[in-house]
Scaffold this active site. Structure first.
Site, PDB file in Angstrom:
ATOM      1  N   CYS A 123       0.863  -1.180   0.000  1.00  0.00           N
ATOM      2  CA  CYS A 123       0.000   0.000   0.000  1.00  0.00           C
ATOM      3  C   CYS A 123       0.903   1.235   0.000  1.00  0.00           C
ATOM      4  O   CYS A 123       1.687   1.434   0.929  1.00  0.00           O
ATOM      5  CB  CYS A 123      -0.895  -0.039   1.246  1.00  0.00           C
ATOM      6  SG  CYS A 123      -1.907   1.437   1.438  1.00  0.00           S
TER       7      CYS A 123
ATOM      8  N   CYS B 211      -1.890  15.334   2.872  1.00  0.00           N
ATOM      9  CA  CYS B 211      -2.968  15.234   1.882  1.00  0.00           C
ATOM     10  C   CYS B 211      -3.802  16.509   1.900  1.00  0.00           C
ATOM     11  O   CYS B 211      -4.149  17.013   2.962  1.00  0.00           O
ATOM     12  CB  CYS B 211      -3.860  14.029   2.205  1.00  0.00           C
ATOM     13  SG  CYS B 211      -5.200  13.793   1.006  1.00  0.00           S
TER      14      CYS B 211
ATOM     15  N   SER C 115      -6.758   4.208  -5.811  1.00  0.00           N
ATOM     16  CA  SER C 115      -7.962   4.604  -5.075  1.00  0.00           C
ATOM     17  C   SER C 115      -8.058   6.122  -5.030  1.00  0.00           C
ATOM     18  O   SER C 115      -7.109   6.810  -4.664  1.00  0.00           O
ATOM     19  CB  SER C 115      -7.900   4.050  -3.647  1.00  0.00           C
ATOM     20  OG  SER C 115      -8.997   4.524  -2.898  1.00  0.00           O
TER      21      SER C 115
ATOM     22  N   SER D 213     -13.611   6.107  -3.328  1.00  0.00           N
ATOM     23  CA  SER D 213     -14.056   6.226  -1.938  1.00  0.00           C
ATOM     24  C   SER D 213     -15.375   6.964  -1.883  1.00  0.00           C
ATOM     25  O   SER D 213     -15.406   8.191  -1.814  1.00  0.00           O
ATOM     26  CB  SER D 213     -12.999   6.982  -1.120  1.00  0.00           C
ATOM     27  OG  SER D 213     -11.779   6.289  -1.170  1.00  0.00           O
ATOM     28  N   LEU D 214     -16.450   6.231  -1.903  1.00  0.00           N
ATOM     29  CA  LEU D 214     -17.766   6.875  -1.906  1.00  0.00           C
ATOM     30  C   LEU D 214     -18.196   7.221  -0.472  1.00  0.00           C
ATOM     31  O   LEU D 214     -18.507   8.353  -0.154  1.00  0.00           O
ATOM     32  CB  LEU D 214     -18.785   5.957  -2.586  1.00  0.00           C
ATOM     33  CG  LEU D 214     -20.024   6.642  -3.146  1.00  0.00           C
ATOM     34  CD1 LEU D 214     -19.672   7.689  -4.187  1.00  0.00           C
ATOM     35  CD2 LEU D 214     -20.974   5.605  -3.735  1.00  0.00           C
TER      36      LEU D 214
END
Ligand code: SAH
Length: 347
Positions: free
Chosen positions: A109, A116, A195, A218-219
């Site tokens: 990952c 971010c 993602s 990512s909902l």
């Protein structure tokens, strides 16, 4: 110390490396040799590339940086199911990556940014602020560094660490090119998943550029009211726009998308929200991956009740939506989804 004026080996593609070598009168096959040492044998330094002439190794060591990221710390998770790596330059932390050991094999990952800029309310990375995007070479180094540490190939890659990959589009796609290049790491693109928080134009662009790499979105909510609360980006790109981009993506790539749906106790785990999700995605070929929220110190959200997770899942299944529940392997070392930082938890 790293010299910023020198080219970084991991940032060069094969032709860039050949060009550099041709200035020294070297043949193009040398570039492939260096790539084999780098991406297939995970050499730690030019010194190890024993089939290169000593003079060439010396030249490379003097005029390029081989590695920029040093391994500052490794932590092993409970049951050794996961391992978290903290990378840094000149002793300062840059990013974290995680190795996940599933029954079917290893998954890496990777982080794509330092901090971010998206600011999701439930995610540890938001607390980091945003410093900069990683260069493709740094992303590759995270990955090759983990292979080097393990001494074996890692068969799957997910861009689910810190950062929003589509806000660092060029570098992430550049890294994927080298990871999938047969002269580079040579991994099938099917085994690479990016993602995203859901940026419609980037999803459409990825549909054209991905060439087989997989997409996850990512909902985390099925209504704008709920999603606005937890993902600030939803005010710019509401659910309907994200879903419409996913439909275009499906038309163009004919590939199944994964929808990540993180369950936050009392926020988005109601059966009403599950019903809304069913109508939102009905008819689409996708897999819903439910992720029970992992705790982040300082955040006031709650994990969902196990019963709620089962009910939510059941409601989707009964309506023929494909669904899985993500098993969290990063426990004990803050290496699970949304828990990555910059190693500060020990400082
Ligand atoms: N920026 C990308 C990659 C993020 S991380 C994206 O938004 O998809 C991968 C997943 O973990 C995302 O779905 C993210 O929303 C989720 N996540 C973040 N914090 C979490 C937490 N504390 N618990 C569980 N999942 C979390």
């Amino acid at each position: 110390m790293m010299d910023n004026r020198k080219p970084n080996l991991f940032d060069l593609d094969l032709s860039g490396l050949s060009d550099l070598l041709s200035l020294q009168g070297e043949k193009p096959y040398r570039a492939r040799q260096i790539w084999a040492w780098t991406f297939k044998r995970f050499a730690a330094a030019f010194d190890e590339m024993t089939d290169l002439p000593a003079s060439l190794r010396q030249y490379l060591a003097n005029s390029t940086n081989y590695r920029r990221l040093d391994l500052l710390r490794v932590q092993e998770g409970e049951g050794r199911w996961s391992k978290k790596y903290l990378w840094g330059t000149n002793g300062l932390p840059v990013c974290e990556s995680v190795l996940l050991k599933y029954a079917y094999g290893l998954t890496a990952c990777l982080s794509t940014q330092v901090g971010c800029p998206v600011g999701c309310a439930f995610c540890a990375s938001s607390g980091l602020g945003f410093q900069r995007s990683l260069q493709r070479g740094e992303i590759l180094e995270e990955f090759i560094g983990m292979c080097r540490d393990q001494g074996i190939r890692i068969g799957r890659i997910v861009f689910m660490g810190t950062g929003e990959p589509f806000l660092n589009y060029q570098e992430v796609l550049g890294a994927i090119d080298i990871l999938s290049n047969p002269h580079g790491y040579g991994l099938s693109r099917r085994r690479i998943t990016v993602s995203t928080v859901g940026i419609p134009e980037a999803i459409r662009r990825f549909a054209r550029d991905s060439r087989g790499a997989r997409l996850a979105v990512s909902l985390h909510a099925a209504s704008d009211k709920v999603r606005d609360r937890i993902i600030p980006y939803n005010r710019r790109f509401p659910i309907e726009q994200v879903i419409s981009a996913l439909k275009d993506y499906a038309l163009l790539t004919r590939q199944r998308v994964t929808v990540e749906y993180m369950l936050l106790g009392g926020v988005n785990d109601s059966l009403a929200e599950a019903e809304r999700l069913v109508s939102l995605v009905s008819g689409m070929d996708l897999l819903v991956n439910l992720i029970p929220w992992n705790e982040v110190p300082g955040l006031l959200f709650k994990r969902p009740e196990p019963q709620k997770v089962l009910e939510f899942r059941g409601r989707l299944e009964r309506n023929r939506v494909k669904v899985t529940v993500r098993r969290s392997l990063g426990g004990g070392i803050d290496a699970a989804c949304g828990q990555l930082g910059l190693g500060e938890e020990e400082r």
